[in-house]
Design a protein around this motif. Structure first.
Motif, PDB file in Angstrom:
ATOM      1  N   LEU A 447       0.836  -1.193   0.000  1.00  0.00           N
ATOM      2  CA  LEU A 447       0.000   0.000   0.000  1.00  0.00           C
ATOM      3  C   LEU A 447       0.873   1.246   0.000  1.00  0.00           C
ATOM      4  O   LEU A 447       1.722   1.415   0.869  1.00  0.00           O
ATOM      5  CB  LEU A 447      -0.921   0.009   1.224  1.00  0.00           C
ATOM      6  CG  LEU A 447      -1.893  -1.178   1.344  1.00  0.00           C
ATOM      7  CD1 LEU A 447      -2.736  -1.034   2.610  1.00  0.00           C
ATOM      8  CD2 LEU A 447      -2.776  -1.283   0.118  1.00  0.00           C
ATOM      9  N   PHE A 452      -7.432   9.810   0.684  1.00  0.00           N
ATOM     10  CA  PHE A 452      -8.681   9.234   0.210  1.00  0.00           C
ATOM     11  C   PHE A 452      -9.699  10.312  -0.149  1.00  0.00           C
ATOM     12  O   PHE A 452      -9.819  11.335   0.547  1.00  0.00           O
ATOM     13  CB  PHE A 452      -9.272   8.316   1.286  1.00  0.00           C
ATOM     14  CG  PHE A 452      -8.363   7.188   1.668  1.00  0.00           C
ATOM     15  CD1 PHE A 452      -7.968   6.252   0.719  1.00  0.00           C
ATOM     16  CD2 PHE A 452      -7.888   7.070   2.959  1.00  0.00           C
ATOM     17  CE1 PHE A 452      -7.124   5.208   1.079  1.00  0.00           C
ATOM     18  CE2 PHE A 452      -7.056   6.047   3.322  1.00  0.00           C
ATOM     19  CZ  PHE A 452      -6.659   5.104   2.374  1.00  0.00           C
ATOM     20  N   PHE A 474      -9.563   2.833  -1.291  1.00  0.00           N
ATOM     21  CA  PHE A 474      -8.920   1.794  -0.482  1.00  0.00           C
ATOM     22  C   PHE A 474      -8.612   0.556  -1.326  1.00  0.00           C
ATOM     23  O   PHE A 474      -9.149   0.374  -2.422  1.00  0.00           O
ATOM     24  CB  PHE A 474      -9.827   1.368   0.683  1.00  0.00           C
ATOM     25  CG  PHE A 474     -10.184   2.474   1.623  1.00  0.00           C
ATOM     26  CD1 PHE A 474      -9.273   2.917   2.565  1.00  0.00           C
ATOM     27  CD2 PHE A 474     -11.442   3.071   1.574  1.00  0.00           C
ATOM     28  CE1 PHE A 474      -9.604   3.930   3.447  1.00  0.00           C
ATOM     29  CE2 PHE A 474     -11.776   4.086   2.446  1.00  0.00           C
ATOM     30  CZ  PHE A 474     -10.856   4.525   3.383  1.00  0.00           C
ATOM     31  N   GLU A 478      -9.259  -3.712   2.853  1.00  0.00           N
ATOM     32  CA  GLU A 478      -8.413  -2.914   3.748  1.00  0.00           C
ATOM     33  C   GLU A 478      -9.194  -2.481   4.980  1.00  0.00           C
ATOM     34  O   GLU A 478     -10.318  -1.989   4.880  1.00  0.00           O
ATOM     35  CB  GLU A 478      -7.906  -1.676   3.014  1.00  0.00           C
ATOM     36  CG  GLU A 478      -6.948  -0.819   3.836  1.00  0.00           C
ATOM     37  CD  GLU A 478      -6.356   0.345   3.033  1.00  0.00           C
ATOM     38  OE1 GLU A 478      -5.609   1.145   3.632  1.00  0.00           O
ATOM     39  OE2 GLU A 478      -6.644   0.446   1.818  1.00  0.00           O
ATOM     40  N   VAL A 480     -10.439  -0.088   7.839  1.00  0.00           N
ATOM     41  CA  VAL A 480     -10.610   1.369   7.840  1.00  0.00           C
ATOM     42  C   VAL A 480     -11.116   1.814   9.203  1.00  0.00           C
ATOM     43  O   VAL A 480     -11.975   1.155   9.805  1.00  0.00           O
ATOM     44  CB  VAL A 480     -11.614   1.799   6.743  1.00  0.00           C
ATOM     45  CG1 VAL A 480     -11.831   3.313   6.777  1.00  0.00           C
ATOM     46  CG2 VAL A 480     -11.132   1.354   5.365  1.00  0.00           C
ATOM     47  N   ALA A 493     -13.040  -2.156   3.675  1.00  0.00           N
ATOM     48  CA  ALA A 493     -13.353  -1.702   2.311  1.00  0.00           C
ATOM     49  C   ALA A 493     -13.923  -2.852   1.486  1.00  0.00           C
ATOM     50  O   ALA A 493     -13.468  -4.002   1.587  1.00  0.00           O
ATOM     51  CB  ALA A 493     -12.098  -1.148   1.654  1.00  0.00           C
ATOM     52  N   GLY A 497     -13.263  -1.023  -3.211  1.00  0.00           N
ATOM     53  CA  GLY A 497     -12.385  -0.143  -2.446  1.00  0.00           C
ATOM     54  C   GLY A 497     -13.120   1.003  -1.791  1.00  0.00           C
ATOM     55  O   GLY A 497     -12.528   2.056  -1.528  1.00  0.00           O
ATOM     56  N   GLY A 518      -6.681   4.512   6.719  1.00  0.00           N
ATOM     57  CA  GLY A 518      -6.561   3.174   6.162  1.00  0.00           C
ATOM     58  C   GLY A 518      -5.643   2.317   7.014  1.00  0.00           C
ATOM     59  O   GLY A 518      -5.386   2.604   8.187  1.00  0.00           O
ATOM     60  N   ARG A 519      -5.130   1.220   6.408  1.00  0.00           N
ATOM     61  CA  ARG A 519      -4.320   0.250   7.150  1.00  0.00           C
ATOM     62  C   ARG A 519      -3.107   0.906   7.799  1.00  0.00           C
ATOM     63  O   ARG A 519      -2.730   0.570   8.914  1.00  0.00           O
ATOM     64  CB  ARG A 519      -3.875  -0.866   6.197  1.00  0.00           C
ATOM     65  CG  ARG A 519      -2.905  -1.870   6.789  1.00  0.00           C
ATOM     66  CD  ARG A 519      -3.558  -2.665   7.895  1.00  0.00           C
ATOM     67  NE  ARG A 519      -2.647  -3.659   8.440  1.00  0.00           N
ATOM     68  CZ  ARG A 519      -1.707  -3.435   9.336  1.00  0.00           C
ATOM     69  NH1 ARG A 519      -1.553  -2.207   9.823  1.00  0.00           N
ATOM     70  NH2 ARG A 519      -0.923  -4.401   9.769  1.00  0.00           N
ATOM     71  N   ARG A 524      -1.924   6.903   4.944  1.00  0.00           N
ATOM     72  CA  ARG A 524      -3.124   6.608   4.148  1.00  0.00           C
ATOM     73  C   ARG A 524      -4.327   7.132   4.939  1.00  0.00           C
ATOM     74  O   ARG A 524      -4.814   6.482   5.874  1.00  0.00           O
ATOM     75  CB  ARG A 524      -3.254   5.106   3.894  1.00  0.00           C
ATOM     76  CG  ARG A 524      -2.187   4.573   2.954  1.00  0.00           C
ATOM     77  CD  ARG A 524      -2.286   3.067   2.791  1.00  0.00           C
ATOM     78  NE  ARG A 524      -3.526   2.604   2.194  1.00  0.00           N
ATOM     79  CZ  ARG A 524      -3.812   2.647   0.896  1.00  0.00           C
ATOM     80  NH1 ARG A 524      -2.923   3.165   0.041  1.00  0.00           N
ATOM     81  NH2 ARG A 524      -4.969   2.192   0.429  1.00  0.00           N
ATOM     82  N   LYS A 525      -4.794   8.324   4.528  1.00  0.00           N
ATOM     83  CA  LYS A 525      -5.835   8.973   5.316  1.00  0.00           C
ATOM     84  C   LYS A 525      -6.623   9.965   4.471  1.00  0.00           C
ATOM     85  O   LYS A 525      -6.249  10.294   3.337  1.00  0.00           O
ATOM     86  CB  LYS A 525      -5.217   9.696   6.506  1.00  0.00           C
ATOM     87  CG  LYS A 525      -4.134  10.710   6.143  1.00  0.00           C
ATOM     88  CD  LYS A 525      -3.433  11.210   7.393  1.00  0.00           C
ATOM     89  CE  LYS A 525      -2.302  12.174   7.026  1.00  0.00           C
ATOM     90  NZ  LYS A 525      -1.597  12.660   8.237  1.00  0.00           N
TER      91      LYS A 525
END
Length: 534
Positions: A447, A452, A474, A478, A480, A493, A497, A518-519, A524-525
């Motif tokens: 990832l 996002f 996503f 994944e 969340v 997700a 996604g 995310g993960r 990842r946000k």
């Protein structure tokens, strides 16, 4: 703890210390009824069978184990016993029995003659061990290896106290020798048997342990607890006809032994082998199994199995050709995987650890086969864990994938966590195989950093009205986390996604920010803000 592989203390002969415990068990053949023996139906036969195959392959052409200094009768008897516990291997056991009885092998083992004085010293520990071994091979109180070993054993047993001692010089007799003497003299119907058994029972302290040091007074204030001596005393006593006195001593010893087991199932030995090791664990676990404590025996078997070489073919190292052998401890096993067994001293250490450690492996639990429980996501080129469940506790698993062949060991729960390095991008596939050839698959998707795309149904919403949130971008599956109004909501997700959420707007007029992670939430946000109005 001392191994009397040669006559202990004799000039010109070495006295082995530290690597293993003291003597052979001279145990019954497989199938012979044991006192309190645990049922093995639900257990995995492969660890014990693998260890037995390796031990059987270590005999010289002459039928004996060979140590760094030549033929080793004591270790050969250990091998005889270990193969008997495993079952099968009759030709190898016969070869050992014949070799020990031939030539001067037996007399060299339990005696030493000083050529300068022409004086022969007989050693009680070695002679007692040999007596029980000879009886397991048909000896009936006659000549063995050129001498009447029962007569010699009677001579080394005090007529009054029943305590055994060497015939001259420094006395190296111990509680271990007393245990074998008690059994051997009882088997022979000796007039010394009752006194020898009582002397052994007197060595047990009130707490339930036996000391290695042997005293005519029995347990004293200076008696030091010794796990190995206690285990061997228990094993030998359990082979005698039960009497109220023997049963009481065995029950107390059982309680004490169980109290010495560590959380990982292991045992330490005497003062020189106090740290956890395969030899002490094999002996103590086997002894507890004989007394009916199958749970403790199983835990001990898991520990010993975790030190056993049984890796799948894809995970090769310097021990790949020594499948079934057992390392003395984790450090010994690790060094062996790097350096192999080419050094005679190292090989000797593995032989001793295997012949005693394997005794408890008949209690090793089985598993259903590997199943990957990994969540399947990783950062670019970062370490990630492949988590595998369903493995037999203590067993090995091999994880192979892009540029990876990593070995892992399952803990008591049957789960193994193996660290691998993820690729730079894309999805990596891994194959997981246990030592029995059962396989599973895992995949890891890399990832990248992401912001996002986050949407709400109303940028301005009335108090108490229902708001709808949608987020996309996503990876499929994944995990969340959504934070709104001070609450964290977990979602996964979907195949597209996407993640959606419905919630009520609060009653207070204000701006509200929804944060999405995310993960790997740090990179990842996403976030979106809406306003609650009247």
């Amino acid at each position: 703890m001392t191994i009397f592989s040669a006559a202990p203390g004799a000039p010109g002969r070495r006295r082995l210390r530290g690597v293993a415990t003291a003597a052979a068990l001279v145990l019954p053949l497989a199938g012979t009824a044991l006192v309190g023996a645990p049922a093995q139906a639900a257990n995995d036969p492969k660890p014990l069978a693998g260890a037995a195959d390796w031990v059987a392959g270590q005999l010289s052409s002459g039928g004996l184990m060979v140590g760094p200094y030549g033929n080793d009768v004591g270790l050969s008897i250990d091998a005889f016993d270990a193969l008997g516990v495993a079952g099968g291997h009759a030709p190898q056991r016969t070869a050992i029995a014949n070799a020990v009885a031939s030539g001067t092998n037996a007399t060299d083992y339990y005696s030493y003659t000083d050529s300068s004085t022409n004086t022969t010293t007989y050693y009680a520990n070695s002679l007692a061990k040999l007596l029980v071994f000879a009886q397991a091979n048909g000896y009936t109180n006659g000549t063995y290896g050129g001498q009447n070993i029962l007569t010699r054993m009677n001579d080394l047993t005090d007529n009054t106290t029943g305590v055994v001692a060497d015939s001259s010089g420094d006395n190296y007799a111990s509680t271990i020798g007393q245990a074998y003497a008690a059994r051997g003299l009882t088997n022979a119907g000796s007039s010394e048997a009752s006194a020898a058994v009582n002397a052994l029972l007197n060595q047990e302290c009130t707490a339930g342990y036996f000391s290695l040091s042997l005293s005519a007074a029995g347990c004293t204030a200076s008696s030091t607890a010794d796990t190995d001596a206690t285990s061997i005393a228990v094993i030998q006593l359990s082979q005698l006809a039960a009497t109220p006195a023997i049963t009481a001593k065995l029950n107390t010893a059982k309680t004490w032994l169980a109290s010495q087991q560590k959380s990982d199932g292991s045992f330490g030995g005497g003062t020189s082998t106090a740290a956890s090791n395969a030899n002490s664990t094999g002996l103590a676990g086997y002894a507890l199994g004989l007394l009916g404590d199958t749970a403790a025996a199983q835990k001990a078997a898991v520990y010993v199995r975790s030190l056993q070489v049984h890796q799948p073919a894809a995970c090769t190292d310097a021990l790949s050709n020594a499948q079934g052998t057992v390392g003395y401890d984790a450090a010994t096993l690790s060094t062996g995987r790097y350096n192999g067994l080419g050094n005679a001293t190292v090989l000797d250490k593995f032989r001793r650890a295997t012949t005693q450690g394997m005794l408890v492996l008949g209690n090793a639990p089985t598993g259903t086969g590997p199943v990957s429980t990994t969540d399947g996501f990783a950062r670019p080129k970062a370490a990630t864990t492949i988590s595998v469940s369903g493995v037999a506790p203590g067993d090995s698993v091999c994880v192979t994938g892009p540029g990876t062949a990593k070995l892992g060991t399952a803990g008591a729960s049957g789960t193994a966590d193996v660290s691998v390095t993820a690729p730079k991008s894309g999805t990596a596939s891994y194959t997981i195989v246990d030592s029995q050839g059962r396989s599973a698959a895992a995949s890891v998707q890399v990832l990248q950093n992401a912001k996002f795309k986050t949407y709400v149904s109303h940028k301005r919403i009335k108090r108490g009205a229902r708001q709808y949130l949608a987020v996309k971008g996503f990876a499929t599956g994944e995990p969340v986390r959504i934070k709104v109004y001070g609450t964290t909501i977990n979602r996964v997700a979907n195949a597209q996604g996407k993640v959606s959420l419905s919630f009520k707007a609060g009653k207070r007029v204000r701006k509200v920010t929804v944060k999405v992670f995310g993960r790997f939430g740090g990179v990842r946000k996403g976030a979106i803000t809406f306003k609650v109005v009247r």
